[in-house]
Scaffold this motif. Structure first.
Motif, PDB file in Angstrom:
ATOM      1  N   CYS A  23       0.834  -1.212   0.000  1.00  9.97           N
ATOM      2  CA  CYS A  23       0.000   0.000   0.000  1.00  9.97           C
ATOM      3  C   CYS A  23       0.860   1.250   0.000  1.00  9.97           C
ATOM      4  N   TYR A  24       0.624   2.110  -0.962  1.00 10.53           N
ATOM      5  CA  TYR A  24       1.323   3.394  -1.003  1.00 10.53           C
ATOM      6  C   TYR A  24       0.273   4.470  -1.227  1.00 10.53           C
ATOM      7  N   ASP A  55       4.216   1.187   2.226  1.00  7.14           N
ATOM      8  CA  ASP A  55       5.453   1.526   1.521  1.00  7.14           C
ATOM      9  C   ASP A  55       5.758   3.022   1.673  1.00  7.14           C
ATOM     10  N   GLY A  85       9.299   1.289  -3.065  1.00  2.00           N
ATOM     11  CA  GLY A  85       8.765   0.831  -4.356  1.00  2.00           C
ATOM     12  C   GLY A  85       7.952  -0.449  -4.230  1.00  2.00           C
ATOM     13  N   ALA A  89       8.172  -3.797  -1.771  1.00  7.17           N
ATOM     14  CA  ALA A  89       7.119  -3.982  -0.773  1.00  7.17           C
ATOM     15  C   ALA A  89       6.565  -5.410  -0.867  1.00  7.17           C
ATOM     16  N   ASP A 106      -3.176  -6.125  -5.484  1.00  8.04           N
ATOM     17  CA  ASP A 106      -3.162  -4.661  -5.347  1.00  8.04           C
ATOM     18  C   ASP A 106      -4.128  -4.245  -4.254  1.00  8.04           C
ATOM     19  N   ASP A 108      -5.994  -1.649  -4.439  1.00  8.61           N
ATOM     20  CA  ASP A 108      -7.071  -0.819  -4.978  1.00  8.61           C
ATOM     21  C   ASP A 108      -8.259  -1.625  -5.513  1.00  8.61           C
ATOM     22  N   LYS A 144      -2.995   4.393 -21.417  1.00 15.56           N
ATOM     23  CA  LYS A 144      -2.497   3.386 -20.469  1.00 15.56           C
ATOM     24  C   LYS A 144      -2.583   1.987 -21.097  1.00 15.56           C
ATOM     25  N   ARG A 209     -10.040  -6.986 -15.302  1.00 20.77           N
ATOM     26  CA  ARG A 209      -9.444  -6.060 -14.356  1.00 20.77           C
ATOM     27  C   ARG A 209     -10.376  -4.867 -14.183  1.00 20.77           C
ATOM     28  N   ARG A 212      -9.887   1.155 -10.647  1.00 21.72           N
ATOM     29  CA  ARG A 212      -9.463   1.412  -9.279  1.00 21.72           C
ATOM     30  C   ARG A 212     -10.667   1.763  -8.402  1.00 21.72           C
ATOM     31  N   GLU A 216      -5.805   7.344  -7.105  1.00 22.43           N
ATOM     32  CA  GLU A 216      -5.283   7.290  -8.472  1.00 22.43           C
ATOM     33  C   GLU A 216      -4.076   6.376  -8.564  1.00 22.43           C
ATOM     34  N   THR A 217      -3.696   6.058  -9.810  1.00 25.75           N
ATOM     35  CA  THR A 217      -2.600   5.105 -10.003  1.00 25.75           C
ATOM     36  C   THR A 217      -1.300   5.628  -9.395  1.00 25.75           C
ATOM     37  N   LYS A 218      -0.542   4.701  -8.803  1.00 29.16           N
ATOM     38  CA  LYS A 218       0.760   5.061  -8.243  1.00 29.16           C
ATOM     39  C   LYS A 218       1.851   4.712  -9.253  1.00 29.16           C
ATOM     40  N   TYR A 219       1.424   4.340 -10.456  1.00 27.61           N
ATOM     41  CA  TYR A 219       2.379   4.031 -11.525  1.00 27.61           C
ATOM     42  C   TYR A 219       2.185   4.976 -12.697  1.00 27.61           C
ATOM     43  N   LYS A 223       7.209   6.270 -13.894  1.00 31.07           N
ATOM     44  CA  LYS A 223       7.536   5.071 -13.117  1.00 31.07           C
ATOM     45  C   LYS A 223       7.464   3.817 -13.982  1.00 31.07           C
TER      46      LYS A 223
HETATM   47  N1  UDP Z   1       2.484   0.627  -4.591  1.00 30.16           N
HETATM   48  C1  UDP Z   1       3.489   0.544  -3.614  1.00 30.16           C
HETATM   49  N2  UDP Z   1       4.594   1.345  -3.723  1.00 30.16           N
HETATM   50  C2  UDP Z   1       4.774   2.205  -4.778  1.00 30.16           C
HETATM   51  C3  UDP Z   1       3.769   2.260  -5.789  1.00 30.16           C
HETATM   52  C4  UDP Z   1       2.649   1.438  -5.666  1.00 30.16           C
HETATM   53  O1  UDP Z   1       3.370  -0.214  -2.664  1.00 30.16           O
HETATM   54  O2  UDP Z   1       5.782   2.902  -4.815  1.00 30.16           O
HETATM   55  C5  UDP Z   1       1.285  -0.243  -4.456  1.00 30.16           C
HETATM   56  C6  UDP Z   1      -0.041   0.473  -4.577  1.00 30.16           C
HETATM   57  O3  UDP Z   1      -0.473   0.965  -3.326  1.00 30.16           O
HETATM   58  C7  UDP Z   1      -0.954  -0.619  -5.103  1.00 30.16           C
HETATM   59  C8  UDP Z   1      -0.015  -1.458  -5.951  1.00 30.16           C
HETATM   60  O4  UDP Z   1       1.306  -1.146  -5.525  1.00 30.16           O
HETATM   61  O5  UDP Z   1      -1.470  -1.439  -4.075  1.00 30.16           O
HETATM   62  C9  UDP Z   1      -0.160  -1.200  -7.440  1.00 30.16           C
HETATM   63  O6  UDP Z   1      -0.128   0.177  -7.713  1.00 30.16           O
HETATM   64  P1  UDP Z   1      -1.208   0.885  -8.632  1.00 30.16           P
HETATM   65  O7  UDP Z   1      -2.545   0.270  -8.390  1.00 30.16           O
HETATM   66  O8  UDP Z   1      -1.142   2.357  -8.417  1.00 30.16           O
HETATM   67  O9  UDP Z   1      -0.663   0.534 -10.066  1.00 30.16           O
HETATM   68  P2  UDP Z   1      -1.547   0.243 -11.388  1.00 30.16           P
HETATM   69  O10 UDP Z   1      -2.557  -0.804 -10.991  1.00 30.16           O
HETATM   70  O11 UDP Z   1      -2.177   1.528 -11.748  1.00 30.16           O
HETATM   71  O12 UDP Z   1      -0.552  -0.249 -12.379  1.00 30.16           O
END
Ligand code: UDP
Ligand code: MG
Length: 335
Positions: A23-24, A55, A85, A89, A106, A108, A144, A209, A212, A216-219, A223
């Protein structure tokens, strides 16, 4: 190319299933996740533990998770000293997991918990890795989708031919396979590639899938690119080979250009009275100089990237630092 053939040994449900959730900055998501996952846990045919890794969030994620862990002994919480990261994590979660099978998910709710039932079914058939493969991406921008599409195809080429496309880190891993993964302590981690590398019987379950649940996305793109770069460099010498190829190509061009210059100069020397135009050649020299110089720099740059990674690995620093624990014992020896 077909995959390695395995003989599967059917087995029972795991006595304990570990669910690892990094979780971030997921403050808004945690209450939704809690409701969803508690209901889901009641439907599981086995005992379960939830391993949360905060994280280094900047919002109240740690506090919200801690409140939950206080009231539920199944919830185990690690708080990182800073943001290390996503891949790190997950690694930390795998390190403390005690289950006979581990699911990575994830926070989310993009990875629907109900898919875990299908994963368990494949686990009972004898598969050691069951990865979730996306057949649809709801609520994500076209951009995306396109970047993700390109990412998976490129990675398959660079990382490992067995790397499944359209599969993220949402997967179930058996204890046997987990033990193999645990022995790989490299600093620059691309877990999916590592899972492909260890082999073991692997299969997919298809799932849709979701978007969310909140936040919002953390990627972001930046990144994603860094992630792809890490994956490519830590698994493949291909970028080095490409730079070598580029070098050979420019050297060849240089050779023929030099040959041409020589021939022109000789003709000019012996047949000056023919009136063949013979310029000072400034433009061609400049072009070649830039071309060759550029190719050399690119080559050195790529080499530098590998050297930097060797430097990081050789330092052998701990992969992560934990500053907070609840329902997790302090390890006797530092990892
Ligand atoms: N996350 C993390 N550290 C980071 C970035 C993301 O622990 O530096 C976690 C985030 O909280 C989520 C998971 O990794 O549970 C996936 O991230 P996200 O959903 O934002 O990515 P996406 O699904 O958009 O690719
Ligand atoms: Mg997500």
């Amino acid at each position: 190319m077909s995959k390695t053939l395995h003989i599967l040994n059917p087995r029972a449900n795991p006595a304990l299933l570990s669910i690892v959730i990094p979780c971030y900055n997921e403050e808004e998501v945690v209450p939704l996740l809690r409701r969803e996952i508690e209901a889901f846990a009641a439907t599981l045919p086995c005992a379960v533990e939830f391993i949360f890794i905060n994280d280094g969030s900047r919002d109240r994620t740690l506090v919200v998770l801690d409140d939950w862990a206080k009231t539920d002994p199944r919830v185990r919480l690690l708080g990182f000293a800073r943001n290390f990261g996503h891949q790190t994590a997950v690694t930390a979660g795998l390190d403390v997991a005690q289950g006979d099978a581990v699911v990575i998910m994830d926070a989310d709710l993009q990875d629907p918990p109900k898919v875990v039932h299908e994963m368990l079914a494949r686990f009972r058939e004898g598969y050691d890795v069951v990865y979730g493969q996306r057949e649809e991406r709801a609520g994500e921008t076209t951009f995306k989708k396109i970047t993700a599409w390109a990412f998976y195809r490129l990675m398959k080429k660079l990382v490992h031919p067995d790397l499944p496309v359209d599969a993220g880190d949402f997967r179930l891993v058996s204890r046997e396979c987990l033990n193999a993964l645990q022995s790989m302590r490299e600093t620059h981690r691309f877990l999916r590639g590592m899972v492909a590398w260890v082999g073991f019987p692997q299969t997919a379950v298809l799932y849709k899938r979701d978007a969310r649940a909140a936040g919002e996305t953390k990627y972001p793109l930046r990144k994603m690119l860094t992630f792809a770069w890490t994956a490519a460099l830590s698994f493949s010498p291909l970028p080095l080979r490409v730079s070598l190829l580029l070098g050979i190509l420019t050297a060849l061009i240089g050779f023929f250009a030099g040959l041409y210059a020589l021939v022109v100069a000789i003709i000019h020397f012996f047949f000056a009275d023919l009136g063949i135009p013979y310029s000072s050649g400034w433009a061609s020299i400049m072009t070649l100089l830039c071309l060759v110089g550029g190719a050399i720099l690119v080559g050195i740059g790529i080499l530098g990237e590998y050297v930097a990674r060797i430097y990081d690995e050789i330092k052998a620093r701990p992969l992560y630092l934990v500053s907070y624990r609840r329902n997790v014992e302090t390890p006797s020896a530092p990892r």
